[in-house]
Design a protein around this motif. Structure first.
Motif, PDB file in Angstrom:
ATOM      1  N   ASP A 113     -26.849 -14.482 -20.693  1.00  5.00           N
ATOM      2  CA  ASP A 113     -27.372 -13.229 -20.133  1.00  5.00           C
ATOM      3  C   ASP A 113     -27.432 -12.094 -21.164  1.00  5.00           C
ATOM      4  O   ASP A 113     -27.683 -10.942 -20.826  1.00  5.00           O
ATOM      5  CB  ASP A 113     -26.580 -12.806 -18.891  1.00  5.00           C
ATOM      6  N   GLY A 114     -27.196 -12.414 -22.464  1.00  3.79           N
ATOM      7  CA  GLY A 114     -27.424 -11.430 -23.517  1.00  3.79           C
ATOM      8  C   GLY A 114     -26.220 -10.612 -23.931  1.00  3.79           C
ATOM      9  O   GLY A 114     -26.369  -9.578 -24.577  1.00  3.79           O
ATOM     10  N   ARG A 115     -25.024 -11.038 -23.598  1.00 12.33           N
ATOM     11  CA  ARG A 115     -23.829 -10.286 -23.996  1.00 12.33           C
ATOM     12  C   ARG A 115     -23.242 -10.889 -25.268  1.00 12.33           C
ATOM     13  O   ARG A 115     -23.259 -12.101 -25.461  1.00 12.33           O
ATOM     14  CB  ARG A 115     -22.798 -10.272 -22.872  1.00 12.33           C
ATOM     15  N   LEU A 116     -22.726 -10.014 -26.123  1.00 12.06           N
ATOM     16  CA  LEU A 116     -22.156 -10.412 -27.405  1.00 12.06           C
ATOM     17  C   LEU A 116     -20.659 -10.111 -27.397  1.00 12.06           C
ATOM     18  O   LEU A 116     -20.239  -9.017 -27.031  1.00 12.06           O
ATOM     19  CB  LEU A 116     -22.834  -9.626 -28.542  1.00 12.06           C
ATOM     20  N   THR A 124     -20.410  -3.545 -26.952  1.00 15.77           N
ATOM     21  CA  THR A 124     -21.362  -2.694 -26.227  1.00 15.77           C
ATOM     22  C   THR A 124     -21.621  -1.475 -27.094  1.00 15.77           C
ATOM     23  O   THR A 124     -20.849  -0.556 -27.143  1.00 15.77           O
ATOM     24  CB  THR A 124     -20.793  -2.255 -24.867  1.00 15.77           C
ATOM     25  N   GLY A 125     -22.692  -1.525 -27.807  1.00 15.99           N
ATOM     26  CA  GLY A 125     -23.035  -0.413 -28.688  1.00 15.99           C
ATOM     27  C   GLY A 125     -24.309   0.232 -28.215  1.00 15.99           C
ATOM     28  O   GLY A 125     -24.645   0.204 -27.031  1.00 15.99           O
ATOM     29  N   GLU A 126     -25.021   0.787 -29.147  1.00 17.53           N
ATOM     30  CA  GLU A 126     -26.273   1.471 -28.828  1.00 17.53           C
ATOM     31  C   GLU A 126     -27.473   0.537 -28.942  1.00 17.53           C
ATOM     32  O   GLU A 126     -28.602   0.992 -29.031  1.00 17.53           O
ATOM     33  CB  GLU A 126     -26.441   2.666 -29.768  1.00 17.53           C
ATOM     34  N   ILE A 127     -27.237  -0.765 -28.943  1.00 21.94           N
ATOM     35  CA  ILE A 127     -28.323  -1.730 -29.052  1.00 21.94           C
ATOM     36  C   ILE A 127     -28.974  -1.873 -27.679  1.00 21.94           C
ATOM     37  O   ILE A 127     -28.329  -2.239 -26.704  1.00 21.94           O
ATOM     38  CB  ILE A 127     -27.805  -3.097 -29.548  1.00 21.94           C
ATOM     39  N   THR A 131     -28.886  -9.741 -26.459  1.00 21.42           N
ATOM     40  CA  THR A 131     -28.618 -10.650 -27.568  1.00 21.42           C
ATOM     41  C   THR A 131     -28.737 -12.080 -27.086  1.00 21.42           C
ATOM     42  O   THR A 131     -27.842 -12.599 -26.419  1.00 21.42           O
ATOM     43  CB  THR A 131     -27.204 -10.385 -28.129  1.00 21.42           C
ATOM     44  N   ASN A 132     -29.856 -12.728 -27.389  1.00 23.96           N
ATOM     45  CA  ASN A 132     -30.054 -14.125 -27.022  1.00 23.96           C
ATOM     46  C   ASN A 132     -29.277 -15.019 -27.988  1.00 23.96           C
ATOM     47  O   ASN A 132     -29.242 -14.746 -29.185  1.00 23.96           O
ATOM     48  CB  ASN A 132     -31.543 -14.475 -27.048  1.00 23.96           C
ATOM     49  N   PRO A 133     -28.670 -16.095 -27.510  1.00 21.52           N
ATOM     50  CA  PRO A 133     -27.812 -16.926 -28.355  1.00 21.52           C
ATOM     51  C   PRO A 133     -28.493 -17.586 -29.543  1.00 21.52           C
ATOM     52  O   PRO A 133     -27.861 -17.822 -30.561  1.00 21.52           O
ATOM     53  CB  PRO A 133     -27.276 -17.986 -27.395  1.00 21.52           C
ATOM     54  N   GLY A 134     -29.742 -17.917 -29.469  1.00 23.52           N
ATOM     55  CA  GLY A 134     -30.396 -18.581 -30.589  1.00 23.52           C
ATOM     56  C   GLY A 134     -30.023 -20.060 -30.669  1.00 23.52           C
ATOM     57  O   GLY A 134     -29.676 -20.682 -29.672  1.00 23.52           O
TER      58      GLY A 134
END
Length: 184
Positions: A113-116, A124-127, A131-134
């Motif tokens: 679901d795009g969490r790093l 959780t920054g200003e991005i 974030t897709n896993p790749g």
């Protein structure tokens, strides 16, 4: 009336010496100028081959922080790359600009679901982009002597998810300034 050469028998010689002196001074001035210009050129050459790194960004890997066509100025002498530093490196035969999200020994995990997560802590920054896993399998431990880079435009970027971790010796510079080229 007597002419000047009769009054002063060495007047012609004195005039010739005066002209030679002026020519010599002018020649010395030009040589001094050339020497100073060469010294400045050498200093600039050393500065931009050993201390600073300048490049033009291409692509949208770091959008919106760095836009396509921006001039990026990096500092080569700082090799202590910390989390969130933006660096320029060579990876897989191409120049990559990315943000350091993890260093050697750190654990990186990404969810569908795009969490790093780095070392178990959600980043959780200003991005603004998920974030897709790749291609890699997670959790992933970054090898010593390497960093894990992600671009800011995380849905469409080439970074460590496709290239793998980047060796510290392949990092060219830490980005210290960005100059926008729009309107120049």
């Amino acid at each position: 009336m007597k002419n000047n050469s009769m009054l002063h028998p060495f007047a012609d010689v004195q005039n010739q010496l005066q002209k030679k002196r002026q020519q010599l001074m002018l020649k010395r001035g030009y040589l001094e100028l050339a020497k100073n210009a060469a010294i400045i050129l050498i200093i600039v050459l050393i500065a931009f081959t050993q201390v600073f790194y300048i490049t033009v960004s291409s692509g949208t890997d770091m959008y919106p922080a760095i836009l396509d066509g921006d001039i990026v100025l990096g500092y080569r002498l700082d090799t202590n790359y910390l989390k969130n530093d933006v660096v320029v490196c060579e990876a897989d035969g191409r120049r990559v600009i990315g943000r350091v999200v993890a260093r050697g020994g750190d654990s990186v995990d990404m969810t569908e679901d795009g969490r790093l997560f780095v070392n178990g802590t959600e980043q959780t920054g200003e991005i603004a982009f998920p974030t897709n896993p790749g291609k890699q399998s997670y959790p992933y431990t970054v090898p010593d002597g390497c960093v894990y880079l992600l671009g800011d435009y995380r849905t469409n970027t080439t970074d460590s998810r496709t290239l793998g971790p980047v060796k510290v010796e392949n990092i060219k510079a830490k980005v210290v300034s960005i100059f926008r080229r729009r309107g120049i």
